[in-house]
Write an enzyme that holds these catalytic residues in place. Structure first.
Site, PDB file in Angstrom:
ATOM      1  CD1 TRP A 130       3.209  -6.859  -3.420  1.00  0.00           C
ATOM      2  CD2 TRP A 130       4.273  -5.885  -5.151  1.00  0.00           C
ATOM      3  NE1 TRP A 130       4.483  -6.038  -3.285  1.00  0.00           N
ATOM      4  CE2 TRP A 130       4.805  -5.217  -4.334  1.00  0.00           C
ATOM      5  CE3 TRP A 130       4.497  -5.549  -6.737  1.00  0.00           C
ATOM      6  CZ2 TRP A 130       5.798  -4.435  -4.469  1.00  0.00           C
ATOM      7  CZ3 TRP A 130       5.681  -4.510  -6.912  1.00  0.00           C
ATOM      8  CH2 TRP A 130       6.181  -4.199  -5.694  1.00  0.00           C
ATOM      9  CG  ASP A 211       6.614  -9.173 -10.872  1.00  0.00           C
ATOM     10  OD1 ASP A 211       7.999  -8.911 -10.796  1.00  0.00           O
ATOM     11  OD2 ASP A 211       5.961  -8.437 -10.200  1.00  0.00           O
ATOM     12  CE  LYS A 246      11.147  -9.164  -2.375  1.00  0.00           C
ATOM     13  NZ  LYS A 246       9.891  -8.768  -1.703  1.00  0.00           N
TER      14      LYS A 246
END
Ligand code: LMR
Length: 396
Positions: A130, A211, A246
């Site tokens: 990311w 993560d 999310k």
């Protein structure tokens, strides 16, 4: 003093989303930023969140500060969710958790605590990763490095190359792993690969920083933390940064946490005082609203059941869209194979097309994706899948 500042290029992901918002074409499709979209192209507030939110507002008698470490119930429930109630590290009281403003806030705190404990640490990021990992984990002293991860030709993890790099690392190295739904490539470590890494990290004294931004969106709530639980079982220290953006649809409420697994309770207490002190020095304390919603979903059986059901529907929809896109593309007999998309997980996959093809998709077909060719699969639906497939095959 500000004359020295020059305008910067737009953000690699959010910049594309802004271009999409400005486009007036009725066929436009947004496959850029990683937010879940339903069949109608909307990012819904889950029913469980709406119900919990009403309860939170009704029960609230004050807006005074919560605490530097955030909502204690939220932190406790996040630990249960990540590690499981019978995990040894949790039962031993060796985990220290602080609520953070989103997963990004958690990554910032992670960089600070690593820097405070060992200022010359090398932090290893997967290639690719990311794009925001880099700025969030960059602090003076820390050295950011990359390890090989995705094989762009064969569309799978290049595990051999990854392991041979890991074999050159040692204590003092932190390796960032994606817990599930790898962003941007969608290729996740298998249970066997997690096992090999856990053993190697133990032998070499490597500390993982996991993560976890998509728990529940790959295979299931428990399955998606397999690697975290395994590593916390066998390694003396590790860091987990989790996001509720999310899986709870709480993007703008900024809800996340950092949990650090330590050698013993004394170290856990010392670490907690340091992470709290770091949080106080950056943002003073986290926002309350989103964490209060998550805590109330976790604590009420009915809300929790409803949330698990809604999360399952999101996951099934994304996995179904992966298969649908692959079928639609293969019906058009494209000159390249896209079947790998059905085997990847989470919102993202690379299409494996060039930057100029990505730009043509945007300029000629109004289909927006990140320039690396990363698509957000959740932006596809039954009404646009034929159009998107025609467009992709049209630029090959
Ligand atoms: C993404 O990767 O698109 C999301 O995580 C949103 C973001 O902040 O980049």
């Amino acid at each position: 003093m500000f004359e020295v500042l020059k305008p910067l290029p737009p953000d690699a992901i959010l910049g594309i989303n802004e271009l999409f918002s400005r486009d007036r074409d009725s066929n436009k499709v947004d496959l850029s930023v990683g937010v879940y979209q339903d069949e109608g192209g909307l990012t819904p507030v889950p029913k469980a969140v709406r119900l919990a939110e009403q309860q939170v507002i009704q029960a609230q008698t004050t807006k005074t500060y919560v605490a530097i470490a955030g909502n204690a119930e939220f932190n406790h429930q996040m630990e249960l969710q990540l590690f499981g109630s019978s995990h040894r590290a949790l039962c031993d009281g060796r985990i220290s958790t602080v609520q953070t403003p989103g997963g990004s806030g958690g990554l910032s705190v992670a960089a600070e605590i690593i820097c405070r404990a060992q200022p010359d640490t090398k932090i290893w990021l997967s290639d690719p990763t990311w794009p925001n990992h880099k700025p969030l984990l960059s602090l003076p002293g820390l050295k950011l490095q990359q390890y090989p991860y995705y094989d762009y030709v064969n569309h799978k993890i290049n595990f051999e190359k990854m392991v041979s790099t890991m074999k050159t690392l040692g204590s003092g190295d932190v390796v960032v792993l994606h817990g599930c739904c790898h962003n941007p490539c969608g290729a996740d470590l298998s249970p066997d690969q997690w096992g090999i890494l856990a053993e190697l990290f133990g032998q070499r004294g490597i500390t993982p920083l996991i993560d976890l931004a998509y728990q529940g969106l790959s295979e299931g709530l428990e399955e998606d933390v397999y690697g975290i639980r395994l590593m916390a079982e066998s390694l003396p220290e590790m860091i987990v940064v989790a996001s509720c953006s999310k899986n709870f649809g709480l993007y703008r409420e900024r809800v996340g946490a950092i949990s650090i697994v330590l050698k013993d309770t004394k170290q856990a207490a010392a670490t907690l005082s340091n992470t709290s002190n770091i949080a106080r020095g950056i943002y003073s304390m986290p926002p309350d609203h989103g964490a209060a919603i998550v805590a109330s979903i976790f604590c009420e059986e009915e809300l929790r059941k409803l949330w698990i059901q809604e999360l399952g529907e999101m996951r099934e929809r994304i996995n179904g869209l992966r298969r649908l896109l692959v079928d639609k593309l293969s019906e058009r007999e494209p000159p390249q194979d896209f079947s790998f998309i059905a085997n990847e997980r989470g919102m993202f996959s690379f299409l494996g097309i060039s930057r100029s093809q990505v730009i043509r998709l945007r300029e000629e077909f109004h289909v927006y994706l990140v320039e690396s060719s990363r698509i957000n699969v959740a932006g596809i639906n039954r009404s646009n899948v034929d159009y998107v497939s025609d467009a992709i095959v049209g630029v090959l």
